[in-house]
Structure formats: C-alpha cells, structure tokens
Design a protein around this motif. Structure first.
Motif, PDB file in Angstrom:
ATOM      1  N   ARG A 257      27.422  22.495  72.974  1.00 55.42           N
ATOM      2  CA  ARG A 257      28.061  22.152  74.270  1.00 55.42           C
ATOM      3  C   ARG A 257      27.676  20.488  74.516  1.00 55.42           C
ATOM      4  NH1 ARG A 257      29.147  26.458  77.438  1.00 55.42           N
ATOM      5  NH2 ARG A 257      29.994  28.129  76.293  1.00 55.42           N
ATOM      6  N   THR A 258      26.749  19.960  73.728  1.00 54.59           N
ATOM      7  CA  THR A 258      26.409  18.711  74.074  1.00 54.59           C
ATOM      8  C   THR A 258      26.197  17.866  72.504  1.00 54.59           C
ATOM      9  OG1 THR A 258      24.740  19.234  75.957  1.00 54.59           O
ATOM     10  CG2 THR A 258      24.513  17.465  74.843  1.00 54.59           C
ATOM     11  N   ASP A 259      26.935  16.726  72.777  1.00 54.02           N
ATOM     12  CA  ASP A 259      27.213  16.012  71.360  1.00 54.02           C
ATOM     13  C   ASP A 259      26.705  14.595  71.456  1.00 54.02           C
ATOM     14  OD1 ASP A 259      28.948  14.433  72.677  1.00 54.02           O
ATOM     15  OD2 ASP A 259      30.744  15.455  71.974  1.00 54.02           O
ATOM     16  N   ALA A 260      26.520  13.932  70.231  1.00 55.24           N
ATOM     17  CA  ALA A 260      25.700  12.696  70.346  1.00 55.24           C
ATOM     18  C   ALA A 260      26.077  11.579  71.291  1.00 55.24           C
ATOM     19  CB  ALA A 260      25.677  12.204  68.906  1.00 55.24           C
ATOM     20  N   LYS A 261      27.507  11.623  71.233  1.00 59.57           N
ATOM     21  CA  LYS A 261      28.061  10.665  72.367  1.00 59.57           C
ATOM     22  C   LYS A 261      27.912  10.978  73.854  1.00 59.57           C
ATOM     23  CE  LYS A 261      31.047   7.223  73.191  1.00 59.57           C
ATOM     24  NZ  LYS A 261      30.523   6.763  74.368  1.00 59.57           N
ATOM     25  N   GLY A 262      27.835  12.130  74.048  1.00 58.86           N
ATOM     26  CA  GLY A 262      27.301  12.454  75.470  1.00 58.86           C
ATOM     27  C   GLY A 262      26.016  11.939  75.905  1.00 58.86           C
ATOM     28  N   VAL A 263      25.112  12.453  74.790  1.00 58.90           N
ATOM     29  CA  VAL A 263      23.508  12.042  75.015  1.00 58.90           C
ATOM     30  C   VAL A 263      23.503  10.493  75.028  1.00 58.90           C
ATOM     31  CG1 VAL A 263      21.313  11.980  74.095  1.00 58.90           C
ATOM     32  CG2 VAL A 263      22.967  14.288  73.586  1.00 58.90           C
ATOM     33  N   ALA A 264      24.330   9.731  74.287  1.00 63.36           N
ATOM     34  CA  ALA A 264      24.117   8.171  74.353  1.00 63.36           C
ATOM     35  C   ALA A 264      24.694   7.637  75.713  1.00 63.36           C
ATOM     36  CB  ALA A 264      25.048   7.656  73.407  1.00 63.36           C
ATOM     37  N   ASP A 265      25.741   8.313  76.074  1.00 62.05           N
ATOM     38  CA  ASP A 265      26.183   7.894  77.777  1.00 62.05           C
ATOM     39  C   ASP A 265      25.172   8.273  78.653  1.00 62.05           C
ATOM     40  OD1 ASP A 265      28.181   7.046  76.340  1.00 62.05           O
ATOM     41  OD2 ASP A 265      29.735   8.663  76.873  1.00 62.05           O
ATOM     42  N   LEU A 266      24.475   9.500  78.323  1.00 63.24           N
ATOM     43  CA  LEU A 266      23.516   9.751  79.758  1.00 63.24           C
ATOM     44  C   LEU A 266      22.260   9.071  79.242  1.00 63.24           C
ATOM     45  CD1 LEU A 266      22.615  11.994  81.515  1.00 63.24           C
ATOM     46  CD2 LEU A 266      21.865  13.295  79.834  1.00 63.24           C
ATOM     47  N   ALA A 267      21.783   8.701  78.421  1.00 69.03           N
ATOM     48  CA  ALA A 267      20.687   7.655  77.997  1.00 69.03           C
ATOM     49  C   ALA A 267      20.799   6.352  78.607  1.00 69.03           C
ATOM     50  CB  ALA A 267      20.299   7.636  76.288  1.00 69.03           C
ATOM     51  N   GLU A 268      21.976   5.910  78.581  1.00 69.26           N
ATOM     52  CA  GLU A 268      22.542   4.502  79.139  1.00 69.26           C
ATOM     53  C   GLU A 268      22.194   4.641  80.871  1.00 69.26           C
ATOM     54  OE1 GLU A 268      26.417   1.987  79.132  1.00 69.26           O
ATOM     55  OE2 GLU A 268      25.847   2.831  77.280  1.00 69.26           O
ATOM     56  N   ILE A 269      22.736   5.688  81.308  1.00 68.40           N
ATOM     57  CA  ILE A 269      22.724   5.770  82.828  1.00 68.40           C
ATOM     58  C   ILE A 269      21.212   5.974  83.233  1.00 68.40           C
ATOM     59  CG2 ILE A 269      23.305   6.998  84.933  1.00 68.40           C
ATOM     60  CD1 ILE A 269      25.847   7.676  83.140  1.00 68.40           C
ATOM     61  N   ALA A 270      20.611   6.779  82.490  1.00 68.15           N
ATOM     62  CA  ALA A 270      19.153   7.108  82.893  1.00 68.15           C
ATOM     63  C   ALA A 270      18.203   6.156  82.550  1.00 68.15           C
ATOM     64  CB  ALA A 270      18.756   8.313  82.018  1.00 68.15           C
ATOM     65  N   ALA A 271      18.461   4.932  81.505  1.00 68.25           N
ATOM     66  CA  ALA A 271      17.822   3.993  81.368  1.00 68.25           C
ATOM     67  C   ALA A 271      17.803   2.989  82.785  1.00 68.25           C
ATOM     68  CB  ALA A 271      18.151   3.276  80.104  1.00 68.25           C
ATOM     69  N   GLU A 272      18.962   2.929  83.284  1.00 67.07           N
ATOM     70  CA  GLU A 272      19.093   1.970  84.302  1.00 67.07           C
ATOM     71  C   GLU A 272      18.144   2.529  85.538  1.00 67.07           C
ATOM     72  OE1 GLU A 272      23.115   1.189  85.774  1.00 67.07           O
ATOM     73  OE2 GLU A 272      23.798   1.507  83.782  1.00 67.07           O
ATOM     74  N   TRP A 273      17.782   3.958  85.564  1.00 70.15           N
ATOM     75  CA  TRP A 273      16.981   4.203  86.665  1.00 70.15           C
ATOM     76  C   TRP A 273      15.794   4.396  86.281  1.00 70.15           C
ATOM     77  CZ3 TRP A 273      20.933   8.723  88.009  1.00 70.15           C
ATOM     78  CH2 TRP A 273      21.874   8.387  88.841  1.00 70.15           C
ATOM     79  N   GLY A 274      15.362   3.837  85.155  1.00 73.63           N
ATOM     80  CA  GLY A 274      13.864   3.665  84.388  1.00 73.63           C
ATOM     81  C   GLY A 274      13.416   5.000  83.901  1.00 73.63           C
TER      82      GLY A 274
END
Length: 260
Positions: free
Chosen positions: A137-154
């Motif tokens: 249910r969770t793929d590499a692209k989804g993880v990458a997009d999530l990582a980008e947003i999470a990184a903005e929030w530290g």
C-alpha cells in the motif's frame, strides 16, 4: 516535557458503517458482525476518553466500507498534518472525507499529491525519527514525497520494509514509549529497530503487535494473554479490547484513530 509520540490531548475516530461487510481483506476469514464491531468501537473510544483526551467521533460513511480505519488517511505531527494517498483505489475518497475535520484541527495541512502512495498504517513515529514501511500500500514515490514534507518540519524519515504477506508495517509493530517498540520477531529480524529497546510479542500471538500507547494506557487486542502479561510485567497499563471483527478486515488498534 510532554512526549508527542504517545502523549495526546485529542483523537479522531469514525463509527463503523453497515457497509463494513464489504471492507477490503487480504484473505476471507469471515464477514464482520456490525453489532459486535460497534460494541468494541464504543469500548475503544471510552478507553481513549478515560485518559482525559477529547475524542472527535465522526459519523459512519456508507460509501466507504473501510472508513472506520481513519489512521490510513492522515499523518498527524506536532507541526501539522499530512493527508495520505492510499494504495487501495477504493480508499482514495476517504482522504477528502477526512480533510475538513483535519483543517479544523490544524493550521498547516499538506498532502501527498501522487502519483506515489502512502498509508498511515505504514508509519511509526518514534522519539527520534519517522519509520515508514514499504508495503503493498506504500511505495517508494509515496515515501519520498512524505520525507520531503517531514524534512521541512525538522523530522528525519527512514524507509524500512514490511515483511512479505504483512499488510502494513504497523500490523507487526507498535510504539510503547519513545524508545521501546513492541514487535513480531519476523519484523525485528529485518534489523529495522536497531538501537531501540524491542519487546517481542509471544509466539503465535503475532496479531498482538498492533497496539497503541495512548497517554498512560496501552490499548491492545484481547485474546493474547502471554503478550498482555509480558507488557503488564514491563510496567505498562494494558487495556484489552475485542478486535475479532476488525481483524477480519486486517484492522487493529492503531487503525481506528488519529492521535495528536
């Protein structure tokens, strides 16, 4: 200092609908009984409220059989919320249904735009990082997009892998406190929890791994006495709740609420 990984003031739940009998399942082990599910859901909500938390109880949505499993729609973090993009096509509409409630609770709401997919059941937020399990249910692209947003929030995000045949990463693990994880042996064997204190569920009680730490309580599925006893001996205050009907839809304790 409060711990945002398990100390919460609010939760969101959604009442099961009559259409739950049409919910997704990896294998058919029987049709859920709505009355039993409603009774267990009421026990679950009562346990959350017993800690002093405010629970926002949303109405059932007949058009979305799996909408009771609200966790897959959103990742709630101290800085804001991220709307997920479910990997099951029939569940995509649940995110839009959840959005107005999340906007009422958070000033900053982001979303996974796609084409990647990520579901909340694959995300474990610990005291030091966000673990995201790749799964059906969770793929590499989804993880990458999530990582980008999470990184903005530290937030630091680490991609891990869910064992074959296991629906979600959190099907096999849950957070007991900032440094302690309850896990199946098969998931821990992958090495994804190195550096954490890991408690193993009892042999044959793998389904007990999906629990939640909510303030002073650990909510876990009933019917797993050895794991419950182990957690009790470790000093956790365990509340056992029937999960017989949710289990028919691959659901567990964490799936039934958003906690923040």
């Amino acid at each position: 200092m409060s711990n945002p990984t398990y100390e919460f003031t609010r939760a969101i739940t959604r009442r099961p609908s009559a259409s739950i009998v049409d919910g997704l399942r990896a294998e058919d082990i029987g049709t859920p009984d709505l009355d039993k599910m409603l009774a267990a859901h009421a026990d679950y909500v009562a346990a959350l409220k017993s800690t002093g938390a405010k629970v926002i109880e949303l109405n059932a949505i007949e058009a979305h059989p799996d909408a009771v499993f609200v966790e897959d729609t959103t990742l709630c973090l101290p800085q804001g919320a991220i709307m997920m993009r479910p990997g099951a096509p029939s569940r995509m509409g649940e995110v839009a249904e959840m959005l107005p409630t999340i906007r009422d609770c958070y000033d900053d709401v982001r979303e996974i735009k796609g084409p990647g997919h990520v579901e909340g059941g694959d995300i474990l937020v610990t005291g030091r990082e966000i673990l995201v399990g790749r799964s059906d249910r969770t793929d590499a692209k989804g993880v990458a997009d999530l990582a980008e947003i999470a990184a903005e929030w530290g937030h630091q995000l680490r991609e891990v892998f869910t064992p074959p045949g296991v629906l979600h990463f959190k099907t096999d693990c849950s957070l007991m406190d900032a440094e302690t994880i309850l896990s199946t042996k098969r998931l821990d064997a992958s090495g994804c929890f190195e550096g954490y204190r890991v408690l193993h569920v009892a042999e044959g009680e793998e389904a007990a791994a999906n629990a939640i730490r909510f303030n002073n309580l650990v909510l876990m599925a009933s019917g797993f006495p050895r794991t419950a006893e182990m957690l009790d001996k470790e000093g956790y205050q365990v509340v056992e709740i029937s999960n017989s009907e949710c289990a028919k839809l691959d659901g567990g304790m964490s799936c039934l609420s958003l906690r923040f």
